[in-house]
Design a protein around this motif. Structure first.
Motif, PDB file in Angstrom:
ATOM      1  N   GLU A  44      67.936 -53.260  37.273  1.00  0.00           N
ATOM      2  CA  GLU A  44      67.199 -52.292  37.278  1.00  0.00           C
ATOM      3  C   GLU A  44      67.400 -51.529  36.102  1.00  0.00           C
ATOM      4  N   ILE A  45      68.627 -51.449  35.553  1.00  0.00           N
ATOM      5  CA  ILE A  45      68.857 -50.416  34.509  1.00  0.00           C
ATOM      6  C   ILE A  45      68.956 -51.240  33.453  1.00  0.00           C
ATOM      7  N   PRO A  46      68.090 -50.588  32.277  1.00  0.00           N
ATOM      8  CA  PRO A  46      68.081 -51.201  30.839  1.00  0.00           C
ATOM      9  C   PRO A  46      69.462 -51.069  30.320  1.00  0.00           C
ATOM     10  N   HIS A  47      69.736 -52.097  29.369  1.00  0.00           N
ATOM     11  CA  HIS A  47      71.000 -52.059  28.898  1.00  0.00           C
ATOM     12  C   HIS A  47      70.948 -51.499  27.356  1.00  0.00           C
ATOM     13  N   GLY A  48      69.818 -50.781  26.920  1.00  0.00           N
ATOM     14  CA  GLY A  48      69.535 -50.127  25.649  1.00  0.00           C
ATOM     15  C   GLY A  48      68.774 -50.971  24.907  1.00  0.00           C
ATOM     16  N   PRO A  49      68.616 -50.323  24.016  1.00  0.00           N
ATOM     17  CA  PRO A  49      67.704 -51.054  22.795  1.00  0.00           C
ATOM     18  C   PRO A  49      68.426 -52.286  22.168  1.00  0.00           C
ATOM     19  N   HIS A  50      67.688 -53.180  21.672  1.00  0.00           N
ATOM     20  CA  HIS A  50      68.277 -54.391  21.145  1.00  0.00           C
ATOM     21  C   HIS A  50      67.399 -55.143  20.241  1.00  0.00           C
ATOM     22  N   PRO A  51      68.219 -56.050  19.316  1.00  0.00           N
ATOM     23  CA  PRO A  51      67.278 -56.441  18.249  1.00  0.00           C
ATOM     24  C   PRO A  51      66.159 -57.296  18.886  1.00  0.00           C
ATOM     25  N   SER A  52      64.931 -57.321  18.051  1.00  0.00           N
ATOM     26  CA  SER A  52      63.700 -57.673  18.641  1.00  0.00           C
ATOM     27  C   SER A  52      63.051 -59.096  18.137  1.00  0.00           C
ATOM     28  N   LEU A  53      63.661 -59.554  17.127  1.00  0.00           N
ATOM     29  CA  LEU A  53      63.007 -60.685  16.510  1.00  0.00           C
ATOM     30  C   LEU A  53      63.490 -61.984  17.207  1.00  0.00           C
ATOM     31  N   GLN A  54      64.640 -62.075  17.969  1.00  0.00           N
ATOM     32  CA  GLN A  54      64.868 -63.212  18.719  1.00  0.00           C
ATOM     33  C   GLN A  54      64.244 -63.415  19.796  1.00  0.00           C
ATOM     34  N   LEU A  55      63.553 -62.261  20.334  1.00  0.00           N
ATOM     35  CA  LEU A  55      62.983 -62.585  21.783  1.00  0.00           C
ATOM     36  C   LEU A  55      61.379 -62.555  21.361  1.00  0.00           C
ATOM     37  N   ALA A  56      60.709 -63.160  22.728  1.00  0.00           N
ATOM     38  CA  ALA A  56      59.341 -63.344  22.529  1.00  0.00           C
ATOM     39  C   ALA A  56      58.475 -62.140  22.665  1.00  0.00           C
ATOM     40  N   THR A  57      59.220 -60.988  23.597  1.00  0.00           N
ATOM     41  CA  THR A  57      58.801 -59.777  23.751  1.00  0.00           C
ATOM     42  C   THR A  57      58.789 -59.026  22.493  1.00  0.00           C
ATOM     43  N   GLY A  58      59.829 -59.064  21.885  1.00  0.00           N
ATOM     44  CA  GLY A  58      60.072 -58.291  20.395  1.00  0.00           C
ATOM     45  C   GLY A  58      59.293 -58.638  19.211  1.00  0.00           C
ATOM     46  N   ARG A  59      58.829 -60.134  19.159  1.00  0.00           N
ATOM     47  CA  ARG A  59      57.982 -60.699  18.183  1.00  0.00           C
ATOM     48  C   ARG A  59      56.531 -60.015  18.670  1.00  0.00           C
ATOM     49  N   VAL A  60      56.210 -60.056  19.859  1.00  0.00           N
ATOM     50  CA  VAL A  60      54.902 -59.356  20.143  1.00  0.00           C
ATOM     51  C   VAL A  60      54.767 -57.926  19.754  1.00  0.00           C
ATOM     52  N   LEU A  61      55.908 -57.162  20.120  1.00  0.00           N
ATOM     53  CA  LEU A  61      55.900 -55.906  19.778  1.00  0.00           C
ATOM     54  C   LEU A  61      55.767 -55.523  18.444  1.00  0.00           C
ATOM     55  N   LEU A  62      56.683 -56.275  17.644  1.00  0.00           N
ATOM     56  CA  LEU A  62      56.612 -56.041  16.137  1.00  0.00           C
ATOM     57  C   LEU A  62      55.463 -56.431  15.419  1.00  0.00           C
ATOM     58  N   ALA A  63      54.718 -57.346  16.182  1.00  0.00           N
ATOM     59  CA  ALA A  63      53.622 -58.150  15.531  1.00  0.00           C
ATOM     60  C   ALA A  63      52.246 -57.036  15.498  1.00  0.00           C
ATOM     61  N   ASN A  64      52.398 -55.941  16.489  1.00  0.00           N
ATOM     62  CA  ASN A  64      51.427 -55.054  16.651  1.00  0.00           C
ATOM     63  C   ASN A  64      52.067 -53.622  16.165  1.00  0.00           C
ATOM     64  N   ALA A  65      52.980 -53.518  15.494  1.00  0.00           N
ATOM     65  CA  ALA A  65      53.599 -52.346  15.120  1.00  0.00           C
ATOM     66  C   ALA A  65      53.472 -52.041  13.567  1.00  0.00           C
ATOM     67  N   PRO A  66      53.601 -50.944  13.120  1.00  0.00           N
ATOM     68  CA  PRO A  66      53.515 -50.819  11.493  1.00  0.00           C
ATOM     69  C   PRO A  66      54.762 -51.848  11.042  1.00  0.00           C
ATOM     70  N   TRP A  67      54.286 -52.274   9.776  1.00  0.00           N
ATOM     71  CA  TRP A  67      55.157 -53.194   8.916  1.00  0.00           C
ATOM     72  C   TRP A  67      56.458 -52.492   8.974  1.00  0.00           C
ATOM     73  N   GLU A  68      56.601 -51.343   8.750  1.00  0.00           N
ATOM     74  CA  GLU A  68      57.850 -50.683   8.448  1.00  0.00           C
ATOM     75  C   GLU A  68      58.795 -51.038   9.696  1.00  0.00           C
ATOM     76  N   CYS A  69      58.375 -51.339  10.786  1.00  0.00           N
ATOM     77  CA  CYS A  69      59.240 -51.525  11.713  1.00  0.00           C
ATOM     78  C   CYS A  69      60.084 -52.925  11.516  1.00  0.00           C
ATOM     79  N   ALA A  70      59.158 -53.966  11.431  1.00  0.00           N
ATOM     80  CA  ALA A  70      59.763 -55.376  11.055  1.00  0.00           C
ATOM     81  C   ALA A  70      60.787 -55.202   9.564  1.00  0.00           C
ATOM     82  N   LEU A  71      60.369 -54.179   8.727  1.00  0.00           N
ATOM     83  CA  LEU A  71      61.138 -54.344   7.672  1.00  0.00           C
ATOM     84  C   LEU A  71      62.554 -53.793   8.030  1.00  0.00           C
TER      85      LEU A  71
END
Length: 245
Positions: free
Chosen positions: A127-154
């Protein structure tokens, strides 16, 4: 104009991060922080007075219950979490597997909700989030970065060395190609450390069409990926419909 971090505040949060991995005595904390014992003691006593840490019978400091209120407040204040809960619960029961909802904070993702019917729909540790973490290793992170400004991926490339990135990403062009494919196909599929489990994620859109979250789910063999993708997209559409315009 960027501002420099306040050192005492930075040290306090670093100390909390250290204790998140287990209790420690004053000497160990001082060494890890690179501070004198008196300087570390001032931080310790401040955090102790605020109910953030406490000292056990063995004289080692550990996190106290005061830390929990911030995680609970974060959950309570994010409008998507409770809106998504019934949709995710139905999906998790349907597939009998883990389902998650994640959002992007800068270039890092935070998982708002994890539901796993095999551990109980309301398992406290999920129930309790563990905090923010790297995005590119995860499928959810890739979906989010794919639809975010390019600066986020950089920023991801700048924050994490190549050893922590997916094997198919080594430079900006590789990252662009990967995220473009995710955006074009409308989903991401990533293998996990468990041979029988693949991680799937699809975008969740607002009424205006912007991607506001990613819905992820485990696909455990012998489940069909196409069938799972259809169920995930249907749940994402349901979630978009219940969001406030």
């Amino acid at each position: 104009m960027s501002s420099s971090p306040i050192q005492s505040v930075e040290h306090a949060f670093r100390l909390l991060d250290l204790l998140a991995h287990g209790g420690a005595n004053l000497s160990s904390l001082s060494q890890s922080l690179g501070l004198s014992a008196p300087g570390t003691l001032k931080i310790v006593k401040t955090l102790e007075s605020l109910g953030m840490i406490c000292q056990g019978a063995d004289k080692r400091y550990e996190l106290s219950v005061g830390c929990g209120k911030y995680a609970r407040a974060y959950c309570a204040q994010h409008p998507l979490r409770e809106l998504a809960r019934p949709v995710l619960e139905r999906l998790s029961l349907l597939v009998n597997d883990r389902v998650v909802l994640s959002v992007l904070q800068g270039s890092l993702q935070s998982t708002l909700l994890v539901i796993d019917p095999r551990q109980g729909l309301r398992h406290p540790e999920l129930e309790i989030p563990h905090g923010p973490h790297p995005s590119l290793q995860l499928a959810t992170g890739r979906v989010l970065l794919a639809n975010a400004p390019w600066e986020c991926a950089l920023e991801q490339l700048a924050l994490y060395p190549a050893a922590y990135l997916p094997a198919d990403i080594r430079d900006e062009e590789g990252l662009k190609a990967l995220l473009a494919a995710v955006r074009r196909e409308g989903f991401a599929l990533v293998p996990t450390s468990q041979l029988q489990v693949t991680y799937l994620a699809v975008p969740v859109h607002s009424h205006g069409g912007a991607v506001v979250a990613a819905l992820g789910m485990h696909i455990t063999a012998p489940k069909n990926i196409d069938d799972s993708l259809a169920l995930a997209r249907q749940a994402a559409a349901e979630l978009a419909n219940v969001m406030v315009p």
